[in-house]
Design an enzyme around this catalytic site. Structure first.
Site, short mmCIF file in Angstrom:
data_model
loop_
_atom_site.label_atom_id
_atom_site.label_comp_id
_atom_site.label_asym_id
_atom_site.label_seq_id
_atom_site.Cartn_x
_atom_site.Cartn_y
_atom_site.Cartn_z
N GLU A 43 7.39 0.85 -9.04
CA GLU A 43 7.57 2.28 -8.41
C GLU A 43 7.38 2.34 -6.89
O GLU A 43 6.33 1.54 -6.46
CB GLU A 43 6.58 3.22 -9.29
CG GLU A 43 5.36 2.91 -9.06
CD GLU A 43 4.41 4.10 -9.41
OE1 GLU A 43 4.56 5.22 -8.79
OE2 GLU A 43 3.68 4.09 -10.23
N LYS A 60 -5.48 7.52 -15.95
CA LYS A 60 -6.54 7.91 -15.01
C LYS A 60 -7.61 8.83 -15.77
O LYS A 60 -7.16 9.77 -16.48
CB LYS A 60 -6.65 8.14 -13.93
CG LYS A 60 -6.19 7.14 -12.76
CD LYS A 60 -5.96 7.82 -11.64
CE LYS A 60 -4.69 8.66 -11.63
NZ LYS A 60 -3.67 7.73 -12.22
N1 PSU Z 1 -1.35 6.53 -11.00
C1 PSU Z 1 -1.90 5.91 -10.09
N2 PSU Z 1 -1.42 5.97 -8.85
C2 PSU Z 1 -0.34 6.72 -8.78
C3 PSU Z 1 0.26 7.30 -9.78
C4 PSU Z 1 -0.39 7.35 -11.18
O1 PSU Z 1 -2.99 5.19 -10.41
O2 PSU Z 1 0.06 6.82 -7.48
C5 PSU Z 1 1.52 8.11 -9.49
C6 PSU Z 1 2.59 7.59 -10.18
O3 PSU Z 1 3.89 7.43 -9.63
C7 PSU Z 1 2.87 8.74 -11.43
C8 PSU Z 1 2.50 9.98 -10.96
O4 PSU Z 1 4.18 8.63 -12.34
O5 PSU Z 1 1.59 9.53 -9.82
C9 PSU Z 1 2.13 11.15 -11.68
O6 PSU Z 1 1.84 12.33 -10.88
P1 PSU Z 1 1.97 13.57 -11.75
O7 PSU Z 1 0.68 13.62 -12.36
O8 PSU Z 1 2.18 14.72 -10.46
O9 PSU Z 1 3.17 13.62 -12.70
#
Ligand code: PSU
Ligand code: MN
Length: 306
Positions: free
Chosen positions: A26, A160
């Site tokens: 990603e 996380k």
């Molecule tokens: N977890 C990480 N680093 C990140 C992300 C998740 O350790 O950068 C990013 C991923 O791209 C994930 C996104 O899909 O955050 C999730 O964002 P949201 O909670 O706004 O859906």
């Protein structure tokens, strides 16, 4: 039909056409998840790890109105350095493509692009999930419904612990997403090796994961699989160490009025600052380990395609 907005670079298309192993990566983690210049180093390192294991890395992102599968080193560098890069989840594709410029794909968006290209394996750090307090904020990452509908195996270190992990697992169960503990019987918590939450299924080697992927899709079960690989012991943090930082980071985010798609990037950088970089080194170590595991799974999957 493949959209003209989808730009599968030749080296990726060739490898896929030959039935070779390809691992999707990603771009949100580059643009919004890690600070400069670690982000560019890590993006390059993840690709090297995947190549060393005999697979081809395909980093995914939006560039000038196209959804690119297999970003070049120069493009990845732009994702690592440019300001104001849009964070693109499923809902954002068309508007950001229409606007042009760069768009960093989240887990959800990267899964979608990988599936369109025919890539079945994707390595990331941690998925988005159900946020704490979602019963009032309704903040549930689009990564979860994407796992429910898009046929890609996502290798991650769980979600996380800033999230509500029990509810994240409940939503995955509701949507029929297999969660496989990779050499573990419990769901990892990203910075820490275990959340203490038991998983139904444990798998100990890449060939066994590949076999489960084949069976899942051969049955006509739609959607993805989540492969939960704990962070390497040497870089993992103790739960007691990380929990206090998380409580402080969540309070700071609330006090600052951070909402929606800004929550995850805010928490990541706030935690890195509070922990003196400990969360950042854990994050990088688990990204590298997930890339290695994903490459091994992709190689095993390619060895006996469906
Ligand atoms: N977890 C990480 N680093 C990140 C992300 C998740 O350790 O950068 C990013 C991923 O791209 C994930 C996104 O899909 O955050 C999730 O964002 P949201 O909670 O706004 O859906
Ligand atoms: Mn959200």
């Amino acid at each position: 039909m493949i959209s003209s907005a989808l730009d599968i670079r030749t080296h990726i298309a060739d490898r896929l056409a030959a039935g070779g192993p390809v691992v999707a990566l990603e771009s949100t983690v580059i643009a919004h998840g890690l600070p400069h210049p670690r982000n560019i180093e890590v993006a390059q390192r993840l690709q090297e790890i995947i190549r060393a294991a005999g697979a081809t890395p395909a980093t995914i992102g939006l560039v000038a109105g196209r959804l690119v599968v297999g970003l070049s080193d120069g493009e990845i560098e732009r994702f690592a350095t440019a300001d104001d890069i849009a964070k693109v989840s499923r809902r954002d594709f068309a508007p950001v493509l229409a606007a042009g410029g760069l768009g960093a794909t989240t887990v959800a968006a990267t899964m979608f692009a990988a599936a369109q290209a025919g890539i079945r394996v994707f390595a990331t750090g941690g998925i988005g999930g159900v946020h704490r307090g979602a019963e009032s904020s309704f903040d549930i990452s689009a990564d979860l419904p994407e796992l429910a509908r898009t046929p890609v195996a996502v290798i991650c270190a769980g979600a996380k612990s800033v999230l509500d992990l029990p509810r994240t697992l409940e939503v995955l169960e509701t949507h029929g997403v297999p969660v496989l503990g990779y050499r573990t019987a419990t769901f990892p918590a990203f910075y820490t090796t275990s959340s203490g939450l038991a998983l139904e299924h444990r798998v100990d080697d890449p060939a066994a994961v590949a076999d489960i992927m084949r069976t899942h899709w051969a049955l006509g079960l739609s959607g993805g699989l989540l492969i939960a690989n704990p962070p390497p012991e040497a870089a993992a943090m103790a739960a007691g160490e990380v929990d206090a930082f998380i409580a402080e980071a969540l309070a700071a985010a609330t006090a600052a009025g951070v909402k929606g798609k800004d929550v995850t990037p805010y928490l990541l950088s706030d935690l890195a600052a509070r922990s003196g970089g400990r969360t950042l080194s854990a994050n990088i170590a688990l990204l590298e380990d997930n890339a290695a595991v994903a490459a091994a799974i992709a190689v095993a999957y390619a060895a006996a395609p469906p």
